[in-house]
Design a protein around this motif. Structure first.
Motif, mmCIF file in Angstrom:
data_model
loop_
_atom_site.group_PDB
_atom_site.id
_atom_site.type_symbol
_atom_site.label_atom_id
_atom_site.label_comp_id
_atom_site.label_asym_id
_atom_site.label_seq_id
_atom_site.Cartn_x
_atom_site.Cartn_y
_atom_site.Cartn_z
ATOM 1 N N UNK A 1 39.538 43.101 40.736
ATOM 2 C CA UNK A 1 40.945 43.131 40.325
ATOM 3 C C UNK A 1 41.387 41.786 39.759
ATOM 4 N N UNK A 2 40.937 40.704 40.368
ATOM 5 C CA UNK A 2 41.295 39.379 39.867
ATOM 6 C C UNK A 2 40.693 39.122 38.495
ATOM 7 N N UNK A 3 39.437 39.546 38.308
ATOM 8 C CA UNK A 3 38.806 39.362 36.999
ATOM 9 C C UNK A 3 39.500 40.221 35.939
ATOM 10 N N UNK A 4 39.882 41.440 36.305
ATOM 11 C CA UNK A 4 40.603 42.301 35.367
ATOM 12 C C UNK A 4 41.976 41.707 35.047
ATOM 13 N N UNK A 5 42.610 41.088 36.026
ATOM 14 C CA UNK A 5 43.893 40.424 35.774
ATOM 15 C C UNK A 5 43.697 39.293 34.770
ATOM 16 N N UNK A 6 42.586 38.557 34.941
ATOM 17 C CA UNK A 6 42.278 37.497 33.993
ATOM 18 C C UNK A 6 42.105 38.036 32.587
ATOM 19 N N UNK A 7 41.414 39.178 32.453
ATOM 20 C CA UNK A 7 41.219 39.813 31.150
ATOM 21 C C UNK A 7 42.560 40.225 30.554
ATOM 22 N N UNK B 1 36.271 35.641 26.938
ATOM 23 C CA UNK B 1 34.842 35.494 27.195
ATOM 24 C C UNK B 1 34.559 35.347 28.691
ATOM 25 N N UNK B 2 35.278 34.439 29.345
ATOM 26 C CA UNK B 2 35.052 34.204 30.772
ATOM 27 C C UNK B 2 35.338 35.446 31.605
ATOM 28 N N UNK B 3 36.491 36.059 31.392
ATOM 29 C CA UNK B 3 36.862 37.209 32.233
ATOM 30 C C UNK B 3 35.937 38.391 31.989
ATOM 31 N N UNK B 4 35.531 38.637 30.740
ATOM 32 C CA UNK B 4 34.596 39.739 30.461
ATOM 33 C C UNK B 4 33.257 39.508 31.155
ATOM 34 N N UNK B 5 32.802 38.261 31.170
ATOM 35 C CA UNK B 5 31.539 37.931 31.836
ATOM 36 C C UNK B 5 31.592 38.312 33.318
ATOM 37 N N UNK B 6 32.694 37.965 33.996
ATOM 38 C CA UNK B 6 32.799 38.269 35.421
ATOM 39 C C UNK B 6 33.017 39.761 35.675
ATOM 40 N N UNK B 7 33.753 40.410 34.791
ATOM 41 C CA UNK B 7 33.954 41.855 34.946
ATOM 42 C C UNK B 7 32.620 42.587 34.878
ATOM 43 N N UNK B 8 31.709 42.105 34.041
ATOM 44 C CA UNK B 8 30.399 42.765 33.896
ATOM 45 C C UNK B 8 29.645 42.830 35.212
ATOM 46 N N UNK B 9 29.910 41.885 36.111
ATOM 47 C CA UNK B 9 29.179 41.833 37.389
ATOM 48 C C UNK B 9 29.648 42.896 38.368
ATOM 49 N N UNK B 10 30.724 43.597 38.043
ATOM 50 C CA UNK B 10 31.294 44.565 38.981
ATOM 51 C C UNK B 10 31.310 45.978 38.399
ATOM 52 N N UNK B 11 30.335 46.268 37.528
ATOM 53 C CA UNK B 11 30.238 47.600 36.947
ATOM 54 C C UNK B 11 29.229 48.439 37.724
#
Length: 248
Positions: A30-36, A46-56
């Motif tokens: 949720x925090x990474x999606x908020x960043x996106x 770029x940063x937020x998409x990178x972290x979101x990828x780790x939670x798929x």
């Protein structure tokens, strides 16, 4: 954009990583999606998409977010993200391998190898933060005690291409002198700081490097941001609980 731990989206990513360390993965996502959602430029995307990828949950979804991160990284086209490209390409290659697409996996593995050959590509200028009073022409050499934990002997000399990063290092350094940020010139080969590169953030966004050969002082920078006392205290607490990682 200069990487800063005080940037709003970077702070959200740091909070997300803290949740990951506690195994609170849904809160992290949720925090990474908020960043996106709140990102306002290519670097934050770029940063937020990178972290979101780790939670798929599926390889296809992970690949989609990794390729989104790569798309924004390539648009930025500077030293802040170039060091992240090898790992990005390798992660994408692994996804294609898992999806039984060996041709795409090979293409991305080859792109990773090309990027690794060119890293680090940073041309500076470079800085070193300390409280030591030094002169132009002096050499900073490996083998001394850490600026932050005196019990640690340093086999390398550390420096950065971000003047505010060096300023933070100077503010955190032990000693009673004033904070100084010296402009330095490597006298030999240097490499990405492995204490930071691809550990917390993708690549080497802090543009931190180390060398076993001396750094020559060629000037002193005076125009840099000094962190406020609250920010400094947070970093000091992190240093106290660390195992000697370098901030520079």
């Amino acid at each position: 954009m200069e990487f800063s731990p005080f940037n709003h989206v970077v702070k959200l990513c740091i909070q997300g990583m803290s949740m990951e360390e506690k195994d609170h993965h849904e809160e992290a996502r949720k925090l990474f999606m908020q960043g996106w959602d709140e990102a306002t430029n290519d670097h934050e995307k770029f940063l937020s998409a990178y972290y979101i990828s780790r939670h798929q949950k599926t390889v296809s979804d992970k690949l989609k977010w990794l390729e989104t991160a790569l798309q924004y990284a390539l648009k930025i086209n500077d030293s802040t993200v170039e060091s992240a490209l090898p790992a990005l390409y390798l992660n994408i290659a692994k996804c294609y391998e898992d999806l039984s697409d060996p041709q795409k996996a090979k293409e991305n593995s080859e792109l990773a190898a090309i990027q690794l050959k060119n890293n680090p590509s940073d041309k500076g200028p470079f800085y070193h933060g300390t409280k030591a009073a030094l002169q132009i022409g002096d050499l900073l050499v490996a083998g001394g005690n850490s600026n932050y934990k005196s019990e640690f002997k340093m086999n390398h000399i550390y420096f950065t291409a971000l003047v505010n990063g060096a300023g933070l290092a100077a503010a955190l350094a032990k000693g009673e002198g004033r904070e100084r940020v010296y402009i330095v010139e490597p006298t030999g080969v240097y490499e990405n700081d492995p204490n930071l590169t691809d550990k917390k953030f993708p690549g080497n966004p802090t543009r931190s490097y180390r060398s076993q050969t001396p750094l020559k002082i060629i000037g002193e920078a005076t125009d840099w941001h000094k962190p406020n006392p609250e920010e400094l205290q947070k970093f000091r607490e992190k240093l106290e609980s660390s195992e000697g990682e370098i901030i520079n």
